[in-house]
Design a protein around this motif. Structure first.
Motif, PDB file in Angstrom:
ATOM      1  N   PHE A   3     -12.940 -12.750  12.577  1.00 16.61           N
ATOM      2  CA  PHE A   3     -13.834 -13.153  13.675  1.00 16.61           C
ATOM      3  C   PHE A   3     -14.579 -14.463  13.385  1.00 16.61           C
ATOM      4  CE2 PHE A   3     -16.589 -11.111  10.732  1.00 16.61           C
ATOM      5  CZ  PHE A   3     -17.795 -11.767  10.837  1.00 16.61           C
ATOM      6  N   LEU A   4     -14.516 -14.956  12.148  1.00 14.67           N
ATOM      7  CA  LEU A   4     -15.365 -16.089  11.744  1.00 14.67           C
ATOM      8  C   LEU A   4     -15.097 -17.338  12.586  1.00 14.67           C
ATOM      9  CD1 LEU A   4     -15.410 -15.758   7.877  1.00 14.67           C
ATOM     10  CD2 LEU A   4     -17.301 -15.439   9.457  1.00 14.67           C
ATOM     11  N   TRP A   5     -13.801 -17.686  12.766  1.00 12.96           N
ATOM     12  CA  TRP A   5     -13.496 -18.930  13.490  1.00 12.96           C
ATOM     13  C   TRP A   5     -14.018 -18.868  14.916  1.00 12.96           C
ATOM     14  CZ3 TRP A   5     -12.760 -23.767  13.648  1.00 12.96           C
ATOM     15  CH2 TRP A   5     -12.213 -24.385  14.763  1.00 12.96           C
ATOM     16  N   ASP A   6     -13.718 -17.771  15.638  1.00 12.47           N
ATOM     17  CA  ASP A   6     -14.206 -17.645  17.021  1.00 12.47           C
ATOM     18  C   ASP A   6     -15.727 -17.646  17.062  1.00 12.47           C
ATOM     19  OD1 ASP A   6     -11.678 -17.546  18.042  1.00 12.47           O
ATOM     20  OD2 ASP A   6     -11.550 -15.346  17.955  1.00 12.47           O
ATOM     21  N   PHE A   7     -16.292 -17.000  16.061  1.00 13.99           N
ATOM     22  CA  PHE A   7     -17.771 -16.920  16.030  1.00 13.99           C
ATOM     23  C   PHE A   7     -18.397 -18.318  15.912  1.00 13.99           C
ATOM     24  CE2 PHE A   7     -21.627 -16.572  13.376  1.00 13.99           C
ATOM     25  CZ  PHE A   7     -22.417 -15.872  14.255  1.00 13.99           C
ATOM     26  N   TYR A   8     -17.855 -19.075  14.963  1.00 17.51           N
ATOM     27  CA  TYR A   8     -18.426 -20.409  14.773  1.00 17.51           C
ATOM     28  C   TYR A   8     -18.065 -21.368  15.907  1.00 17.51           C
ATOM     29  CZ  TYR A   8     -20.423 -19.427  10.273  1.00 17.51           C
ATOM     30  OH  TYR A   8     -21.202 -18.923   9.282  1.00 17.51           O
ATOM     31  N   ARG A   9     -16.905 -21.171  16.538  1.00 12.52           N
ATOM     32  CA  ARG A   9     -16.556 -22.004  17.695  1.00 12.52           C
ATOM     33  C   ARG A   9     -17.520 -21.754  18.844  1.00 12.52           C
ATOM     34  NH1 ARG A   9     -10.616 -21.290  19.899  1.00 12.52           N
ATOM     35  NH2 ARG A   9     -11.557 -19.300  20.507  1.00 12.52           N
ATOM     36  N   GLN A  10     -17.863 -20.481  19.013  1.00 17.01           N
ATOM     37  CA  GLN A  10     -18.843 -20.155  20.054  1.00 17.01           C
ATOM     38  C   GLN A  10     -20.223 -20.735  19.710  1.00 17.01           C
ATOM     39  OE1 GLN A  10     -18.150 -18.748  22.940  1.00 17.01           O
ATOM     40  NE2 GLN A  10     -15.985 -18.566  22.368  1.00 17.01           N
ATOM     41  N   ILE A  11     -20.529 -20.704  18.410  1.00 18.95           N
ATOM     42  CA  ILE A  11     -21.824 -21.296  17.985  1.00 18.95           C
ATOM     43  C   ILE A  11     -21.859 -22.782  18.321  1.00 18.95           C
ATOM     44  CG2 ILE A  11     -23.176 -21.966  15.950  1.00 18.95           C
ATOM     45  CD1 ILE A  11     -22.575 -19.279  14.744  1.00 18.95           C
ATOM     46  N   VAL A  12     -20.744 -23.501  17.996  1.00 22.92           N
ATOM     47  CA  VAL A  12     -20.696 -24.953  18.269  1.00 22.92           C
ATOM     48  C   VAL A  12     -20.865 -25.219  19.756  1.00 22.92           C
ATOM     49  CG1 VAL A  12     -19.235 -27.001  18.205  1.00 22.92           C
ATOM     50  CG2 VAL A  12     -19.349 -25.476  16.231  1.00 22.92           C
ATOM     51  N   PHE A  13     -20.116 -24.443  20.570  1.00 28.35           N
ATOM     52  CA  PHE A  13     -20.208 -24.634  22.022  1.00 28.35           C
ATOM     53  C   PHE A  13     -21.634 -24.331  22.527  1.00 28.35           C
ATOM     54  CE2 PHE A  13     -20.024 -22.809  26.313  1.00 28.35           C
ATOM     55  CZ  PHE A  13     -19.493 -23.887  27.006  1.00 28.35           C
ATOM     56  N   GLY A  14     -22.207 -23.225  22.013  1.00 25.53           N
ATOM     57  CA  GLY A  14     -23.568 -22.851  22.435  1.00 25.53           C
ATOM     58  C   GLY A  14     -24.602 -23.891  22.038  1.00 25.53           C
ATOM     59  N   ILE A  15     -24.443 -24.400  20.786  1.00 29.22           N
ATOM     60  CA  ILE A  15     -25.408 -25.421  20.320  1.00 29.22           C
ATOM     61  C   ILE A  15     -25.301 -26.678  21.164  1.00 29.22           C
ATOM     62  CG2 ILE A  15     -25.938 -26.990  18.403  1.00 29.22           C
ATOM     63  CD1 ILE A  15     -25.255 -24.701  16.509  1.00 29.22           C
TER      64      ILE A  15
END
Length: 763
Positions: free
Chosen positions: A262-274
């Protein structure tokens, strides 16, 4: 160089300092290794273990506090169960509280009296608590009253055992709340494998039994607990911990099926959210900044209008905080304008006040530049008042005179003391005038010297008058000799220079023997020493001096005199000595004493009048109040005195009053007894340190003494002679207001004596 606007500057700063760093940070965060994530989870889980430890510590401290509060409070025996119940309701963590004796039998319970006497000595954790004063936790137990699961904690406090209950359901709520934002899954087991808490999906009763069985097997086989027994098809152990005080085990788990994919999707969502969050922040900041700049322009308008002396109108603002600030600015502007108006009014008043002073007045700063003057100064030196400010001393006076003035001003600014000196000054007509300068420094609010204010006294005519007066010195001496008041002159050393005839007659010495001698030769050492000290103060302070003294005149009679002394100066402005005048006030003082006596004495009888009685009795009454001693009051009235006056005349009535007053004074022989005429034919007597019985004895004596005087009174029903009726009262005073009550009671008794036939004592 072109300056950027605030909006442009902040916009570029947001791009450089927010968007670019956030992009770099997001890219870098993607490169974080799975290992670091795992370590973070482990640290997070350790924090969870610490939270459970903290809960245990907190509960133990809470139990100890409850015990201390219970024993510190002085609670009656019948209310102790209710008091425990109140403590349980106050602290929601507590399930129940019970107090046991050292035999393990319940003495007090928060559940009420039905639990009293229940024996808990067979519980292992209670036995341990009886043996030592450490905290001892039980395993999971089922309540006998309602069937709920609970854990108990025992702690010895002196001769008692304090037992606290933790409801498992309440504990689950607390631990779930603690784990709410951690993302951890946790299982907590007691020291025999019972599950106290779990937060794993699908944890049914079969799974719980399986975990307990494996836990007990691990204990029996390895004599240690092995975390691997919790592993199943859908979970993996991430951490293992022990709560040392309770003996509980904590197993923290993560979902195996998810792993770390789940790490990649999690951090991709973080980047998009930020990124989205950053754009929203930029828009909000830009919009808010635009509104702020508009409001700032309106605030600037307030400042400009206040500077112009106007009070700005209330405007509408985009931001509420700016509107509040604008209100404060507007209120501040109103205060500033009002203060400015007051300052201008005060300045105008002071200037008008200065202009009414006939002597020239000026003031300048510490750099010798004139700040202003009054009308008299401008007219004296021949300038317009408005032209003087800003000019220096050299612009107004010739250089030789300006040098003198500047030197004097420098000395004054250095010393800070008042300055008085003679000088020459050219007036508007070019004439050189003799003047006397009176100067002083003025200071700011912090006490710092800001400049000089001065007053000029034109003494040209005065000097001419002095020169003329010197020719007529003898005439002045003759004039002084005609003055009835004794007058004398002394130099600075205290030696007499001259005096008039009245002074000679007062001291009984001739002028030629007085001149050149000190005060000791005239007044004696005691008075001369006191007078010399006052003269030194006068020479130092340079102020008028007035003092009252007792002297012995040439006839060896004591006199009361007042010395009025002041300084006289030489032509150079130096102190020449002291001139004094003596007023004999002996007769005035005697008259004042007589008037004082007359004010408190009755003019007819010579005893105290009502005012005098009240003053004298109040002083002794307060002394009796302090010492807690008896005081008594006798009030008496001459029987049928109006008929006596009508029959014998007022002159005979006055003689009767005098005789009665004289007899009263003779009847009250103690110095502290106070006799007064209270009004008309009514008299009053204050007897300190006298009981009611003592007052009755004195009153009866007075009654008989007056009756035995046999003053004829044909209208009297008591033997044809003057008699009196008396009322008495007594008390040991408790407060200063009882004197009035005491007099009132005696007056009431006097009225009763009259009602009962007169010529008697009541009270």
């Amino acid at each position: 160089m072109k300056k950027k606007s605030l909006k442009e500057f902040l916009f570029k700063k947001i791009i450089i300092m927010v968007i670019l760093p956030m992009f770099i940070l997001s890219c870098a965060s993607i490169l974080i290794s799975v290992n670091s994530i795992r370590k973070r989870i482990e640290r997070k889980n350790i924090a969870v273990i610490n939270m459970v430890n903290h809960f245990v510590d907190h509960y133990e401290e809470l139990i100890m506090q409850v015990g201390e509060v219970f024993y510190e409070k002085h609670v009656v025996e019948s209310e102790k169960n209710n008091y425990l119940n109140t403590l349980v309701k106050t602290h929601h963590i507590l399930g129940k509280i019970e107090i046991l004796n050292l035999k393990g039998v319940i003495k007090y319970s928060s559940q009420g009296s039905e639990k009293i006497g229940y024996d808990m000595s067979n519980f292992e954790f209670v036995e341990k608590a009886i043996e030592n004063d450490e905290y001892h936790w039980s395993e999971v137990m089922q309540s006998s009253s309602d069937g709920t699961q609970e854990i108990m904690l025992a702690k010895r406090l002196g001769e008692n055992i304090l037992v606290g209950y933790v409801n498992i359901e309440n504990l689950n709520i607390i631990l779930k709340e603690s784990l709410k934002n951690t993302g951890s899954k946790m299982v907590v087991l007691d020291n025999i494998g019972n599950i106290i808490f779990y937060d794993i999906d699908g944890m049914d009763s079969e799974r719980k039994s399986e975990i307990k069985y494996k836990y007990i097997s691990a204990l029996e086989n390895n004599n240690s607990k092995n975390e691997n027994f919790i592993k199943g098809r859908d979970t993996i152990i991430e951490n293992y911990g022990r709560i040392g005080k309770t003996g509980w085990d904590i197993l923290l788990v993560e979902d195996v099926s998810k792993g770390f994919i789940f790490l990649w999707d999690f951090y991709r969502q973080i980047v998009f959210g930020i990124g989205l969050f950053t754009l929203i922040i930029i828009y909000i900041s830009y919009s808010g900044l635009d509104k702020l700049l508009k409001d700032m322009n309106k605030l600037k308008l307030i400042s400009e209008k206040v500077s112009a002396g106007e009070l700005p109108e209330t405007l509408n603002y985009e931001i509420s905080e700016t509107e509040d600030l604008a209100g404060k600015f507007r209120l501040m502007g109103k205060v500033v304008l009002e203060r400015e108006k007051n300052i201008k009014e005060k300045a105008a008043f002071l200037q008008n006040l200065l202009d009414t002073i006939p002597s020239p007045v000026f003031y300048k700063d510490k750099n010798h530049v004139y700040l202003g003057c009054n009308k008299a100064f401008a007219e004296y030196i021949g300038v317009k008042k408005g032209e003087l400010p800003g000019k220096g001393v050299y612009d107004v006076s010739p250089k030789d005179k300006a040098d003198i003035y500047k030197e004097a001003d420098d000395k004054l600014l250095e010393s800070g003391e008042e300055q008085v000196y003679h000088s020459k000054l050219m007036d508007k007509d070019g004439k050189i005038k003799d003047v006397k300068f009176y100067k002083s420094v003025f200071r700011d609010l912090n006490g710092q010297k800001n400049g000089i204010i001065g007053v000029i006294l034109d003494i040209t005519n005065l000097k001419e008058a002095i020169r003329t007066a010197e020719k007529k010195e003898r005439m002045i001496e003759i004039l002084l000799d005609t003055v009835p008041l004794p007058i004398y002159y002394q130099d600075k050393d205290g030696k007499y220079i001259n005096c008039n005839k009245a002074f000679e007659e007062l001291v009984g010495m001739k002028k030629d023997k007085i001149k050149g001698n000190l005060q000791e030769s005239v007044w004696g050492e005691k008075l001369a020493g006191c007078s010399a000290k006052r003269d030194m103060d006068l020479l130092k302070n340079k102020k008028h001096l007035k003092s009252e003294n007792n002297i012995i005149d040439k006839n060896s009679e004591a006199r009361i005199v007042v010395f009025d002394k002041t300084l006289f100066y030489t032509e150079e402005g130096e102190i020449g000595g002291i001139i004094g005048a003596i007023s004999d006030i002996t007769d005035i003082r005697h008259m004042q004493e007589e008037l004082k006596v007359l004010s408190i004495k009755d003019s007819l009888t010579g005893i105290y009048n009502r005012r005098g009685f009240e003053e004298m009795s109040e002083r002794i009454f307060k002394e009796s109040l302090r010492n807690k001693k008896n005081v008594s009051i006798i009030m008496l009235d001459i029987d049928k005195f109006k008929l006596y006056n009508d029959h014998y005349g007022h002159q005979a009535g006055d003689e009767c009053l005098k005789k009665i007053a004289e007899k009263l004074e003779k009847s009250c022989k103690r110095p502290s007894d106070i006799v007064g005429r209270y009004g008309g034919e009514e008299f009053i007597i204050f007897l300190p340190d006298t009981t009611l019985e003592g007052a009755r004895t004195v009153a009866e004596k007075i009654r008989k003494n007056i009756e035995n005087m046999e003053i004829e009174h044909v209208k009297s029903r008591h033997g044809g002679v003057v008699t009196v009726s008396l009322g008495i009262s007594a008390t040991v005073p408790n407060n200063e207001y009882e004197m009035e009550k005491l007099i009132g009671k005696a007056d009431k008794m006097l009225y009763q004596a009259k009602e009962l036939g007169r010529n008697r004592v009541e009270g």
